[in-house]
Design a protein around this motif. Sequence first.
Motif, short mmCIF file in Angstrom:
data_model
loop_
_atom_site.label_atom_id
_atom_site.label_comp_id
_atom_site.label_asym_id
_atom_site.label_seq_id
_atom_site.Cartn_x
_atom_site.Cartn_y
_atom_site.Cartn_z
N THR A 33 16.01 43.58 48.81
CA THR A 33 14.68 43.00 48.66
C THR A 33 13.78 43.57 49.74
OG1 THR A 33 15.19 41.15 50.12
CG2 THR A 33 15.61 40.84 47.78
N ARG A 76 23.02 33.14 51.60
CA ARG A 76 21.92 33.83 50.91
C ARG A 76 21.17 32.90 49.97
NH1 ARG A 76 23.72 40.10 49.82
NH2 ARG A 76 24.10 40.58 52.04
N GLN A 111 16.93 31.48 50.39
CA GLN A 111 15.98 31.76 49.31
C GLN A 111 15.06 30.57 49.12
OE1 GLN A 111 16.97 33.79 45.44
NE2 GLN A 111 16.98 31.69 44.71
N THR A 154 11.95 28.77 46.91
CA THR A 154 11.17 28.69 45.68
C THR A 154 10.13 27.59 45.82
OG1 THR A 154 13.10 29.36 44.38
CG2 THR A 154 11.26 28.40 43.18
N VAL A 196 14.25 35.33 51.10
CA VAL A 196 14.44 36.01 49.82
C VAL A 196 13.40 35.50 48.84
CG1 VAL A 196 16.05 36.37 47.92
CG2 VAL A 196 16.88 36.29 50.26
N TYR A 225 15.05 35.29 43.05
CA TYR A 225 15.81 36.54 43.15
C TYR A 225 17.26 36.29 42.76
CZ TYR A 225 17.77 40.89 44.86
OH TYR A 225 18.43 42.09 44.94
N TYR A 226 17.81 35.19 43.26
CA TYR A 226 19.14 34.77 42.83
C TYR A 226 18.98 33.54 41.94
CZ TYR A 226 20.62 37.61 46.85
OH TYR A 226 20.80 38.62 47.76
N CYS A 238 24.03 35.68 42.36
CA CYS A 238 24.07 36.17 43.74
C CYS A 238 25.32 37.02 43.97
CB CYS A 238 24.04 34.99 44.71
SG CYS A 238 24.03 35.45 46.45
#
Length: 303
Positions: free
Chosen positions: A40, A227, A231, A233, A250, A254-255, A261
């Motif tokens: 990313t 990870r 992230q 949102t 992140v 993305y995941y 992931c």
Amino acid sequence: MAPRDWRPFLYGGVSSCFAECCTFPIDTTKTRLQVQGQRTQGLRELRYRGMSHALVRISREEGLRALYRGISPAVLRQSTYGSIKFGVYYSMKGVVCPNPSDETLLSNVCCAIVAGVVSSSIANPTDVLKVRMQAANESVRQKGMLRCFADIYRQEGVRGLWRGVGPTAQRAAVIVGVELPLYDFFKRYFIQHQLIGDSSGNHFASSLLSSLGGAVASTPIDVLRTRMMNQRTLLRAGVGPAPATAEGLVPAHYYRSSLDCLVKTVRFEGCRALYKGFVPTWLRLGPWNIIFFVSFERLKQLY
């Protein structure tokens, strides 16, 4: 329940907090190693070559205090997660096997898995904040713990506080399901075969061996958990500061899940990426378990 059944909860929490404070800088390097290299914008660069390099670079560029960034939610996490985990484990063992001689590896594993899943799910919000503070995200810098919790709730909702709870519960089930039964197994084995008595030497050796098993079993899940928690949102556009990628977070979506992931990590970084941070994970789990179990065994002698 006996009146003193609350003591494993208290002693587990106190010992967990003490062990956490002693080993936290290693945990910070583990988190930094696990989040770097993702495909990313702003995160592809590999800033740290290993644990020692990460310790030196973080100290030099951000100061020694950066190694303890996130210690507040970490201690809060251990005071809840640690208390519930060890309290539930030892309480369940007392119910399932009232006579310690009747304990089996299978029964201990089952008790440990339940304790790990329950405690980690409850304490997940503190883990989310700890990971983001350790990853040096601008959105949580220079803010108090309560304000950070409020910001995550306002910008991402309740789901933001429980982001990554799936892999967190899975990791806890694996690591607790491996470490605690292994510790009890090796401790009992050393005593029964008259290799080491019920002493600090026994607790040290049993802790070290159980931590190795825990690190091998849990590191891939820990990478995915870290990870996912890093992230962010947002609930709606325009909430919060600059775009996520500019903050070291992140990008949103993305995941899509733990499985997604896993697939993206292996596809873009190879299978070895699942063991990023293994060395600091084991080097932290070893001392952490040693400090915890030696402290816990000493506190148990109070009753």
